[in-house]
Design a protein around this motif. Structure first.
Motif, short mmCIF file in Angstrom:
data_model
loop_
_atom_site.label_atom_id
_atom_site.label_comp_id
_atom_site.label_asym_id
_atom_site.label_seq_id
_atom_site.Cartn_x
_atom_site.Cartn_y
_atom_site.Cartn_z
N LEU A 23 0.82 -1.20 0.00
CA LEU A 23 0.00 0.00 0.00
C LEU A 23 0.86 1.26 0.00
N ALA A 24 1.94 1.25 0.76
CA ALA A 24 2.85 2.40 0.78
C ALA A 24 3.47 2.63 -0.59
N LEU A 25 3.81 1.55 -1.27
CA LEU A 25 4.47 1.66 -2.58
C LEU A 25 3.52 2.09 -3.69
N LEU A 26 2.23 2.21 -3.38
CA LEU A 26 1.29 2.74 -4.37
C LEU A 26 1.56 4.21 -4.68
N ASP A 27 2.46 4.85 -3.92
CA ASP A 27 2.79 6.23 -4.26
C ASP A 27 3.70 6.32 -5.48
N GLY A 28 4.10 5.16 -6.01
CA GLY A 28 4.88 5.15 -7.24
C GLY A 28 6.37 5.33 -7.06
N ARG A 29 6.83 5.62 -5.83
CA ARG A 29 8.25 5.84 -5.59
C ARG A 29 8.96 4.53 -5.25
N ALA A 30 10.27 4.59 -5.31
CA ALA A 30 11.08 3.49 -4.80
C ALA A 30 11.42 3.81 -3.35
N VAL A 55 9.70 -9.77 -3.60
CA VAL A 55 10.54 -9.70 -4.80
C VAL A 55 10.56 -11.04 -5.52
N ALA A 56 10.74 -12.12 -4.77
CA ALA A 56 10.76 -13.45 -5.37
C ALA A 56 9.43 -13.79 -6.03
N GLY A 57 8.34 -13.27 -5.47
CA GLY A 57 7.02 -13.54 -6.03
C GLY A 57 6.64 -12.64 -7.19
N GLY A 58 7.53 -11.70 -7.55
CA GLY A 58 7.26 -10.84 -8.68
C GLY A 58 6.37 -9.64 -8.38
N VAL A 71 13.16 -0.77 -3.41
CA VAL A 71 12.12 -1.62 -4.01
C VAL A 71 10.97 -0.74 -4.46
N ARG A 72 10.29 -1.19 -5.48
CA ARG A 72 9.09 -0.53 -5.98
C ARG A 72 8.14 -1.61 -6.48
N LEU A 73 6.88 -1.25 -6.69
CA LEU A 73 5.95 -2.20 -7.28
C LEU A 73 6.46 -2.57 -8.67
N ALA A 74 6.29 -3.82 -9.04
CA ALA A 74 6.91 -4.34 -10.25
C ALA A 74 6.49 -3.58 -11.51
N ASP A 75 5.20 -3.22 -11.61
CA ASP A 75 4.72 -2.52 -12.80
C ASP A 75 3.32 -2.00 -12.53
N ALA A 76 2.73 -1.36 -13.54
CA ALA A 76 1.40 -0.77 -13.39
C ALA A 76 0.34 -1.83 -13.15
N ARG A 77 0.49 -3.00 -13.75
CA ARG A 77 -0.49 -4.07 -13.54
C ARG A 77 -0.50 -4.52 -12.09
N THR A 78 0.68 -4.58 -11.48
CA THR A 78 0.76 -4.96 -10.08
C THR A 78 0.12 -3.90 -9.20
N ALA A 79 0.38 -2.62 -9.52
CA ALA A 79 -0.24 -1.53 -8.77
C ALA A 79 -1.76 -1.63 -8.86
N CYS A 120 -2.70 7.16 -7.09
CA CYS A 120 -2.82 5.70 -7.10
C CYS A 120 -1.75 5.22 -8.07
N TYR A 121 -0.59 4.89 -7.54
CA TYR A 121 0.59 4.56 -8.33
C TYR A 121 1.02 5.78 -9.13
N ASP A 122 0.53 5.94 -10.38
CA ASP A 122 0.95 7.09 -11.17
C ASP A 122 -0.23 7.85 -11.76
N HIS A 123 -1.43 7.72 -11.17
CA HIS A 123 -2.57 8.47 -11.68
C HIS A 123 -3.39 9.02 -10.51
N LEU A 124 -4.32 9.91 -10.82
CA LEU A 124 -5.12 10.58 -9.80
C LEU A 124 -6.24 9.69 -9.30
N ALA A 125 -6.47 9.73 -8.00
CA ALA A 125 -7.51 8.91 -7.39
C ALA A 125 -8.24 9.73 -6.34
N GLY A 126 -9.16 9.07 -5.64
CA GLY A 126 -9.97 9.77 -4.67
C GLY A 126 -11.08 10.54 -5.37
N ARG A 127 -11.71 11.43 -4.62
CA ARG A 127 -12.82 12.20 -5.19
C ARG A 127 -12.34 13.01 -6.39
N LEU A 128 -11.11 13.52 -6.34
CA LEU A 128 -10.58 14.29 -7.46
C LEU A 128 -10.47 13.43 -8.71
#
Length: 237
Positions: A23-30, A55-58, A71-79, A120-128
């Motif tokens: 959940l923390a890594l949903l900010d898109g940063r490493a 990491v081992a689980g991808g 570490v960061r989320l593996a990709d947008a699909r994972t996010a 939400c990872y790299d796009h806008l979320a919430g009410r906005l």
């Protein structure tokens, strides 16, 4: 076997510490292992063990720079998977309007800010994010009736912002992402990422503290009103 693979994937999230990391890594940063350990309130050795499994689980990708391990989320699909799971978990834990009160004033403020606007990872979320998505749909820039898709007018709208959209890899131009606070979709994909990046670079939004929460600036409120007709009332939660 598919059932065995699904069970293995589910097991990666079936731990509070690993879930907190994702959940923390949903900010898109490493993040470093130490930062995540402090965030989750666990010992560095415990964090390292959990990160190794992710990491081992991808689920996470690992980068090393000198002594530091990022570490960061593996990709947008994972996010997307993490955000979807969070949305379903919230819906199951809080049926109807029976949510309990936040534990503290600080928690209440954080929850309100996250619900109002966040990344939400790299796009806008919430009410906005949902309000922008609804406005784009209402103006014929985005279609949701047959799945998420930008219209020609939508592609032109992004070009007018100086954001020409060029397909890269298998990531779609537009995709719906279930918002876990609004329980409705917001815009993801290349278009969602481009719009979020533009909002931050142009000063329409600015981060609040270390969380994923965002604050809409006066310039951002003016821009969204002029370009999409999004009003301040539409962003109230």
């Amino acid at each position: 076997m598919a059932s065995r693979d699904l069970a293995a994937l589910a097991a990666l999230f079936a731990d509070g510490t690993r879930a907190a990391f994702c959940l923390a890594l949903l900010d898109g940063r490493a993040w470093t292992a130490g930062e995540l350990a402090r965030h989750a309130g666990v010992a560095p050795s415990t964090a390292s063990e959990h990160l190794g499994r992710l990491v081992a689980g991808g689920i996470l990708a690992e980068e090393r720079q000198g002594r530091h391990r990022y570490v960061r989320l593996a990709d947008a699909r994972t996010a997307q998977l993490v955000e979807d799971l969070a949305g379903h978990a919230t819906a199951l834990a809080r049926p109807g309007d029976g949510a309990g009160p936040p534990r503290s004033l600080r928690a209440a403020s954080t929850e309100h800010a996250m619900a109002r606007a966040r990344t939400c990872y790299d796009h806008l979320a919430g009410r906005l994010g949902v309000a922008v998505t609804d406005a784009m749909t209402g103006r014929g820039l985005l279609r949701q009736d047959t799945g998420f898709a930008l219209t020609e007018a939508g592609v032109d709208w992004f070009a007018e912002l100086g954001l020409p959209l060029e397909p890269r890899g298998r990531r779609p131009l537009a995709r719906g992402c279930l918002d876990f606070t609004e329980r409705r979709p917001h815009l993801a994909g290349l278009a969602g990422a481009a719009l979020c990046r533009h909002a931050l670079d142009s000063g329409w939004c600015e981060p609040i503290g270390t969380a994923r929460a965002l604050r809409l600036t006066e310039a951002g409120a003016h821009a969204l009103r002029e370009r999409l007709g999004v009003t301040a009332e539409a962003l109230e939660v």
